[in-house]
Design a protein around this motif. Structure first.
Motif, short mmCIF file in Angstrom:
data_model
loop_
_atom_site.label_atom_id
_atom_site.label_comp_id
_atom_site.label_asym_id
_atom_site.label_seq_id
_atom_site.Cartn_x
_atom_site.Cartn_y
_atom_site.Cartn_z
N PHE A 92 0.78 -1.28 -0.05
CA PHE A 92 -0.41 0.38 -0.11
C PHE A 92 1.14 1.45 -0.07
O PHE A 92 1.85 1.07 0.05
CB PHE A 92 -1.55 0.02 0.83
CG PHE A 92 -0.12 0.05 2.78
CD1 PHE A 92 -0.17 1.50 2.91
CD2 PHE A 92 0.16 -0.85 3.25
CE1 PHE A 92 0.61 2.43 3.98
CE2 PHE A 92 0.66 -0.30 4.81
CZ PHE A 92 0.62 1.34 4.85
N SER A 147 -7.93 -0.59 6.60
CA SER A 147 -9.03 -2.31 5.71
C SER A 147 -7.51 -2.89 4.84
O SER A 147 -7.47 -4.29 4.36
CB SER A 147 -9.98 -0.85 4.04
OG SER A 147 -10.77 -1.57 4.82
N SER A 148 -6.30 -2.00 3.86
CA SER A 148 -4.73 -3.14 3.80
C SER A 148 -4.52 -4.12 4.57
O SER A 148 -3.69 -5.09 4.51
CB SER A 148 -4.36 -2.55 2.69
OG SER A 148 -4.56 -0.75 2.19
N THR A 179 -1.34 11.68 4.55
CA THR A 179 -1.99 9.70 5.44
C THR A 179 0.04 9.25 5.93
O THR A 179 0.12 9.25 5.39
CB THR A 179 -3.13 9.48 4.60
OG1 THR A 179 -3.55 10.39 4.31
CG2 THR A 179 -3.78 8.49 5.21
N ALA A 214 0.33 5.03 1.37
CA ALA A 214 -0.95 6.10 1.87
C ALA A 214 -0.14 7.66 1.26
O ALA A 214 0.47 7.77 0.93
CB ALA A 214 0.03 6.49 3.65
N SER A 257 -8.68 5.12 6.37
CA SER A 257 -9.51 3.76 6.41
C SER A 257 -8.97 2.79 5.96
O SER A 257 -9.10 1.37 5.90
CB SER A 257 -10.91 4.45 6.30
OG SER A 257 -10.96 4.98 5.10
N ALA A 258 -8.75 3.15 4.13
CA ALA A 258 -7.93 2.36 4.04
C ALA A 258 -6.34 1.37 3.84
O ALA A 258 -6.65 0.73 3.44
CB ALA A 258 -7.64 3.62 2.18
N THR A 261 -2.55 4.55 -2.70
CA THR A 261 -3.59 3.41 -2.94
C THR A 261 -4.62 3.53 -1.59
O THR A 261 -5.25 2.81 -1.42
CB THR A 261 -2.26 2.16 -2.89
OG1 THR A 261 -1.87 1.69 -2.03
CG2 THR A 261 -2.71 1.90 -4.91
N ALA A 262 -4.06 4.20 -0.87
CA ALA A 262 -4.61 3.94 0.54
C ALA A 262 -3.82 5.78 1.00
O ALA A 262 -3.70 6.38 1.40
CB ALA A 262 -3.63 3.67 1.91
N SER A 263 -5.25 6.12 0.45
CA SER A 263 -5.38 7.72 0.41
C SER A 263 -5.99 8.20 2.46
O SER A 263 -5.57 9.80 2.36
CB SER A 263 -6.07 8.88 -0.33
OG SER A 263 -7.14 8.37 -0.26
N ARG A 264 -7.14 8.06 2.60
CA ARG A 264 -7.58 7.89 3.72
C ARG A 264 -6.66 6.81 4.46
O ARG A 264 -6.15 5.72 4.37
CB ARG A 264 -9.24 8.28 3.35
CG ARG A 264 -9.55 9.05 2.46
CD ARG A 264 -9.84 10.08 3.22
NE ARG A 264 -9.88 10.98 2.15
CZ ARG A 264 -10.03 12.32 2.33
NH1 ARG A 264 -10.28 12.58 3.74
NH2 ARG A 264 -11.14 12.75 1.13
#
Length: 118
Positions: free
Chosen positions: A28, A44-45, A70, A30, A40-41, A35-38
């Motif tokens: 991921f 989840s990853s 993030t 950040a 919560s993403a 791929t993980a902008s927040r």
């Protein structure tokens, strides 16, 4: 974790070994263009792989400018995060961690330790 030896440095568009499957077993990135902008993403990853988490949490910060920052943040001394990847069927040839450098007094003398068990 990647089984790809290419050092293409294009982390936003991972290349595929066979044109279909990602070369990474887990990844991921950040940030606003990752791929993980927040937070919560990020959560989840990580969730399917977390075995133990004492003091690490995804956070987002916009106090130092217009861009959302993030990432995964250790929230205290001795913070530890253990991830377990089961049923790996491909060889792992690389382990990449991208970190940010901070001049904040909050992170002064901070350390990170990575242990990989095979």
């Amino acid at each position: 974790f990647s089984n790809n030896n290419n050092d293409n440095n294009d982390y936003t568009n991972p290349r595929c070994d066979n044109g279909i499957d990602s070369p990474c077993i887990f990844s991921f990135l950040a940030g606003p263009k990752g791929t993980a902008s927040r937070p919560s993403a990020i959560a989840s990853s990580l969730k399917p792989y977390v075995v133990e988490n004492t003091g690490w949490q995804p956070e987002s910060d916009m106090t130092a400018g217009f861009a959302r920052k993030t990432g995964l943040v250790g929230t205290g001394d001795g913070a530890a995060l253990t991830l377990l990847f089961r049923n790996i069927t491909r060889p792992v040839r690389r382990f990449d961690v991208v970190t940010l450098r901070s001049t904040s007094s909050l992170w002064k003398d901070g350390l990170a330790k990575f242990v990989i068990v095979t």
